[in-house]
Each structure stands twice: as C-alpha cells, then as structure tokens.
Design an enzyme around this catalytic site. Sequence first.
Site, PDB file in Angstrom:
ATOM      1  N   ASP A 104       0.839  -1.201   0.000  1.00 37.31           N
ATOM      2  CA  ASP A 104       0.000   0.000   0.000  1.00 37.31           C
ATOM      3  C   ASP A 104       0.876   1.254   0.000  1.00 37.31           C
ATOM      4  OD1 ASP A 104      -2.322   1.534   0.259  1.00 37.31           O
ATOM      5  OD2 ASP A 104      -2.285   1.422   2.459  1.00 37.31           O
TER       6      ASP A 104
ATOM      7  N   GLU B  11       2.295   4.913  -4.145  1.00 37.41           N
ATOM      8  CA  GLU B  11       2.196   5.823  -5.318  1.00 37.41           C
ATOM      9  C   GLU B  11       3.513   6.562  -5.561  1.00 37.41           C
ATOM     10  OE1 GLU B  11      -0.086   5.647  -2.801  1.00 37.41           O
ATOM     11  OE2 GLU B  11      -1.300   4.274  -4.007  1.00 37.41           O
TER      12      GLU B  11
ATOM     13  N   ASP C   8      -9.054   3.560  -1.621  1.00 34.82           N
ATOM     14  CA  ASP C   8      -9.988   4.058  -0.604  1.00 34.82           C
ATOM     15  C   ASP C   8     -11.270   4.617  -1.205  1.00 34.82           C
ATOM     16  OD1 ASP C   8      -7.962   3.269   1.018  1.00 34.82           O
ATOM     17  OD2 ASP C   8      -7.307   5.293   1.537  1.00 34.82           O
TER      18      ASP C   8
HETATM   19  C1  GLC Z   1      -4.616   3.311   3.126  1.00 40.85           C
HETATM   20  C2  GLC Z   1      -5.143   2.065   2.447  1.00 40.85           C
HETATM   21  C3  GLC Z   1      -6.157   1.397   3.317  1.00 40.85           C
HETATM   22  C4  GLC Z   1      -5.525   1.082   4.667  1.00 40.85           C
HETATM   23  C5  GLC Z   1      -4.964   2.343   5.300  1.00 40.85           C
HETATM   24  C6  GLC Z   1      -4.188   2.067   6.575  1.00 40.85           C
HETATM   25  O1  GLC Z   1      -5.627   4.241   3.266  1.00 40.85           O
HETATM   26  O2  GLC Z   1      -5.664   2.367   1.182  1.00 40.85           O
HETATM   27  O3  GLC Z   1      -6.650   0.248   2.717  1.00 40.85           O
HETATM   28  O4  GLC Z   1      -6.491   0.519   5.508  1.00 40.85           O
HETATM   29  O5  GLC Z   1      -4.084   2.984   4.394  1.00 40.85           O
HETATM   30  O6  GLC Z   1      -3.094   1.264   6.335  1.00 40.85           O
END
Ligand code: GLC
Length: 769
Positions: free
Chosen positions: A409, A412, A483
């Site tokens: 995650d 980007e 998200d």
């Molecule tokens: C980002 C991710 C989400 C995750 C959060 C905390 O917002 O897209 O899925 O729960 O980070 O790690």
Amino acid sequence: MTTLPKYTQTKQTVTLDYPQHPLQLTVVTPAIIRVFENRGDNGQSYAIEGNKEQPTNYTLTDAGDHYELKTSALTLKLDADRHVDAYDANGNALVTDYRGERQLLDKGIDKVHQRLVEAEGHSVTKSTVKSDTGYYEVVKALAPDEHLYGLGDKTGYLDKRGFEYDNWNVDNPAPQLENFPNLYKSIPVMLGLKNGHPYGLFFDNTYKSHFDMGKEDTHYYFYSAVQGNLDYYIIGGQTLKDVVTNYTYLTGRVPLPQKWTLGYQQSRWGYSASQAEVQTIVDGLKKYDLPCDAIHFDVDYMEGYRVFTWDKDKFEGDPKAFVAKLKQNGIKVIPIIDPGVKQDPNYHTYAEGLKQDYFVKTPDNKVYINKVWPGDSAFPDFGRPAVRKWWANNNKFLTDNGVGGVWIDMNEPATFEGNIPDDVVFSDQDTPSTHAKMHNVYGHNMAKATYEGLKSQQGRRPYVITRAAYAGTQKYSTVWTGDNRSIWPHIQMMIPQLCNLGLSGFSFVGTDIGGFASDTNAELLTRWIEAAIFSPLLRNHAAMGTRRQEPWAFGEPTLSIYRKYLKLRYRFIPYLYDLFAQESQTGLPVMRPLVLNYEDDPRTRDLNDEYMVGDDVLVAPVVQKSQTKRLVYLPAGKWIDFWNNREYTGNQDIVADAPLAKLPLFIKKDTLLPWGAPVSHISEEPDTTMTFKLFGNAGTYTHYQDDGLDFNYQNGEFNRYEITVKDGQVAVDLLHHGYDPAYQTITVDLPDSSVTLTYDRASDGYRLK
Ligand code: GLC
C-alpha cells in the site's frame, strides 16, 4: 512540406527521416506496430519485458503522397506532414491523426470573470498545454460513432468518451466521482471501437501524462505527456477480445493464482491491533457459518509502523504461532507493507537501507525524508535492481511467520507532508533519474520485488495486492481500487471501474466491499456483497473509526443474505479458477463488460450496471438505493434465470425482480458450469470429485485442474477435462492427464436428474457408474 522524407529500414523497423523529429515504426507482430520518436529519454520499458518482436512479413510502399506500411492485420499510412494513420485489414480507419487545430477551453473566459468564478471556490477549466520543455501531444480524430475504454482504474463510466484523465498515481482522499482526474494507478492503454472497428493504443511513457477523450472537442481525443519519448503502440485485432489478447501479449498477463485467493477475505483497519480482536473476527466467521480464506492485517500489527516488524506484545508473544493456528483453521494472514521506512537509526531495516544507500535522495545527495504512518520515513529506491532484491529478501521476515501473501500500500508513493518534488533522485534501473520519471512505476517496482521475494521464499504462486500500479504490473500483483467510500455512487462506479481494469490487462481486481471511508449501512453492504460477488478479489475492508461492517454487524437479514452470497461464491470458485487458467493464456478478463462479448451490439457499448463473468454468466446487480426491481438488458441468445430456470430471449430489456436478498443472475442457455462443493475454506488437499451443472438442454465445457498452489502445472502437472452433455448423454474426456489424483468421480446435474461417472484407471477415462 510535400515531399516524403527519406527512410532507412533495419529488419522490422522503418525510420522516416522527418526533419528534427525522425519517426521509427516497428512491426512488433502483425497486429502491433510501435510508433517511436526518441526525445532524449534513455532507459527501458517497465511495462514490456523482453523482446516482443515476432518475425513478421510486412511491406513498405511509396504510394505517391504517403508511404504505406502493411502487415496482414494493419496498414499505416505515413505522409509528408508526419501524420500516422492506421487502418485494419479491410481498410477501416482505426487511429488517424486529427488534421485541425485544438480548440482550447480557456479561450472562452476573460480574467475578470475567471476571478469571479474562482472567488466562490470553483475552478475554471484550463487548457492542458504546458510550455515545459519536453511536452508533446498526440491528437487523433474522433468519429461520431466511437467508444473509448480502458485507462485502468479511472473513475466514471465504461465509455470514457467526453471525460479527461491524468496519469499520475495519487492517494487523494476526496470522494472519487466521475470528474476525478486520477487515482492510484497509471495504466495508459485505451481501447476503442471506431464505427464498430476495434483497436488499442498503448502509450508507454511513465512521466505525467493526460488523456482528453473528446472533452475539449468532440472531433478529437488526445494524449499528452510532460516529458519522455513519444512511444506508443497501435494495436489491432479482429475483435476487442483480440485487442486485449494482443495488448496483454505485450505487457503480460495475470499469472495463474493460488486457488484459495479466490475465496472471501475479511479486513478492517484496526483488527490487527490485538490478537484478541483478530480471534473475535475469526470466531465470528465460524459462528455465523461464513466461508472465508483470509484475514488481512493492516498497519497496526507492526512495531510503531516499522515495516518488517511484528509487535509481539499484541500477539501473546508469538505471532508465528497465531498465524499457524489460523492457517490450520483454513484462514491465511495477509499483512500490509508500506514503502516508507521509519527514520530510526536503531531500526534494522532503516539502518541497513542507509548503510547500503538504498533510499531515494535529494538532488544534494541527502536521504529524502517525508512523513507517512511511522512519522519521518525514507523511501526505498525500487527502480534499482539491488534495492528490489533487498526488498524481496526483506519479505522473508513475513514468509517465515507463515503469511499467505502480502498487501502492499501507499506505494504511489503517498506522503503526508507535501508532494515529493519532481527532482528528487530516483533510479531508473542503475541510472540516477528523477521522481518525475519514476513516480508512476514506484508501485510497479515494489510489486515486482514483493512477487519475486514471495516466489523464492514460498515456492508458491505469489499473492500480492497492490494499490499503485503501472501498465504491466498485472504480471506481479492483484490490485484493489483503494480508498472508496460507503456511498451509492461508489458501488455504481465499481462495475465500470473493474471492467475497464480488466480491459487494461488487470483481471485480478476488487473494491473494498461495503466501502472503505464513510459509514456503510445494512442495505448498501448487502447490495455490495451481491454486486461484487464475482469480483475476483473479494474483500470487505473498512477504515478505522467507521461503522463496523462485518457480515454480522447489522444482524438480520443482512447476515443471512451475506452468507447466501458467500456460499454462492464458493460454488463458483472452480469456474473462476477455470477463467483464470484461460486468462493466463489469452489475457481476457474474468469480470468483463458486455461489450467485450457482444461488441457488435450497440446496446452494450456503454452499459454501466451489468457485467459478465467469462462468456456465460451475466450479473445485473442492484446498485441504486431502495430499488427492488431493475431493467436488465440481455444480449442476443437465450438466457436462463439462475434462481428459477425461467428462460428469456435476448436482445431485449426485461424487468427483473430484485428484492434485497436477490442478485439478478442469468446463465447463457446451454451452458455447463462447474459447481464447487459447499466448503468453508478452499482446501489445499486435492479435490476427489467435481460437479457440473447444466443450464438448458446441452453443453460442452472445458475444465482445468491442478494443485492450486505452486508452479508444477508449468511442467504439465494439470488435468484438462472436456464434459459434454448431448441428447441426454453425458461424456467426459480427459484431454490432458498430468496431475494426480484426477477426480475419482464427476457428477453432472441435469435439469431433472444427475449422472455420475467414475474414473477408470485402465482406460484413463471416465465411465458411467
Ligand atoms: C490506506 C489504504 C487502506 C488502509 C490504510 C491504513 O488508506 O488504502 O486500505 O487501511 O491505508 O493502512
């Protein structure tokens, strides 16, 4: 200029010597031609790996006012003014340069009015022309009857026509609506149907770029980039399916996944803050009889958000034992990993990265620091092979703890204290480059590193889920759409978004079911699990602090309906797995827009609230609040209502009943489908029996079987069965027998009876019991 330029030819590349801007045309395959202008950017493609050039016959002729470069599938006409026009084998125009001037949007408003509009907080649409050195644009003619698809995860509708988008990976928490320019991924491939003729265009440039799909003016669409080489591929094919197959030939296909990854997955930001919380969720799944294969651990399991650490205090001193216990109970753990490495000299990963010089740097050679979850953090320079190797090895910490896969995650990369400046030094392989060039492939390179780590450590087909991606990332990772929110526009958006990801080569996709941000409610969660039940990645995930959205959170009837659909999903897993086996050969997505199967039918060309699963299953979910009936468009052929076997003739809209508990679902008549056993988890033991269900009177189906885990199938360890029902007779042909044990029995459920065949060792085939 009226005279044609001189040209040179080497094998399959023709270089037209236009003054200042020579243009190279490379015949990659009969249906793929690359158009390239070197604008000073060195380096290799991240999307395309290896040499894709196939020996191909082509001709180059001087037609007087243009050259004609012709393969069996495509003809390019190249004139003295540097126009590139592509036609299919029958002479139909596919992609032609626009001859007029651009009609800039900001010509229409003066400064005084602009200030007025902006005073209330609105923005005035600016033309996108930039004067930065390196900017270029490619403007192509748009026909009145032209539909545009692809572009990866962009918001909005199936047909992208009339909208504009940016390619620059961002983590933008604002609600993603149809006018949202960019999300987490940059997948600069578009597919078109021009007067019904299919084509694809892939722009392989990682710098920030822009697509205007006929928003500025209905007569053209354009691609522009701030920098980089002009490097695009014109892709032909007899059908849209061929175009997808050709595009994924170029950039790669989703490899066959482990079978259990098609199971249900439960997640929430916060679960992994304590073992007790995770255990409560796992107990809930069991208690409420909800099949499930994985639970995701969000950032809380780490020690102070330090990646590749596990807070033992939160897991009774022994996370490994807990992960093993869950696994024994059929639940795999998928922990999250972010790229940001906490700036803490006493923390091993940071200290090592610093010592080895693995982090991106400012132009004056200091480690670049920005804030993410752990506070001040450094960012691994994933463009470098050595850094990828290091990162791949770091995953050993997780695989040693027994995880099933890794969720990556914030890649980007996202940052909390302002954007990373364009000139921060990121490497392009081993050459120092810039953030401007490497930003859009940061997630891609992290995914590749993670894939390679898991592959060597687990010896299984890696399960990686990434948020950021570039074209080609599908070879290494599945993706989720980031998200979203618990709002009706986002369940609606899911269908075109996942379908366009599929057309863009990403077949293993999913959304956060129930919605991530904002608070869900019983009706929305119910409709979401119904609508998403065939999405390859099936995960309920929510943000910390939002209303709970486990299947039982709203009591009845939500729980029973949720359970009904999870059970349905497990019945369909063998079908989904078969579709992935096909996809790994053809690139055709599992979840697809109707236009991919019925491109000649104009009704399918911008259908946003239905989708198909493979060729035979049509899903028409309710994605509107309070709706209990809906119009369903059925394309040509005959269709069977999955719930009551009622038959419909296609090429018409029907009104389907859809009370809260019902997902309108139709099967193409005369289809045989595999029908999985009613299980709570996908077992790692071989299945000894398989059932097929007939919809209609006759059918033939090819079914794939292997161990669902490792790479042995690549050495022929798989079975392929052909099941046929004709005139009431059932036959099973074992087309390929390389995996043992083959099913001992195969049962076919006919409308009024069922037939079982048994494996016969002597003939290595099946006969009636
Ligand atoms: C980002 C991710 C989400 C995750 C959060 C905390 O917002 O897209 O899925 O729960 O980070 O790690």
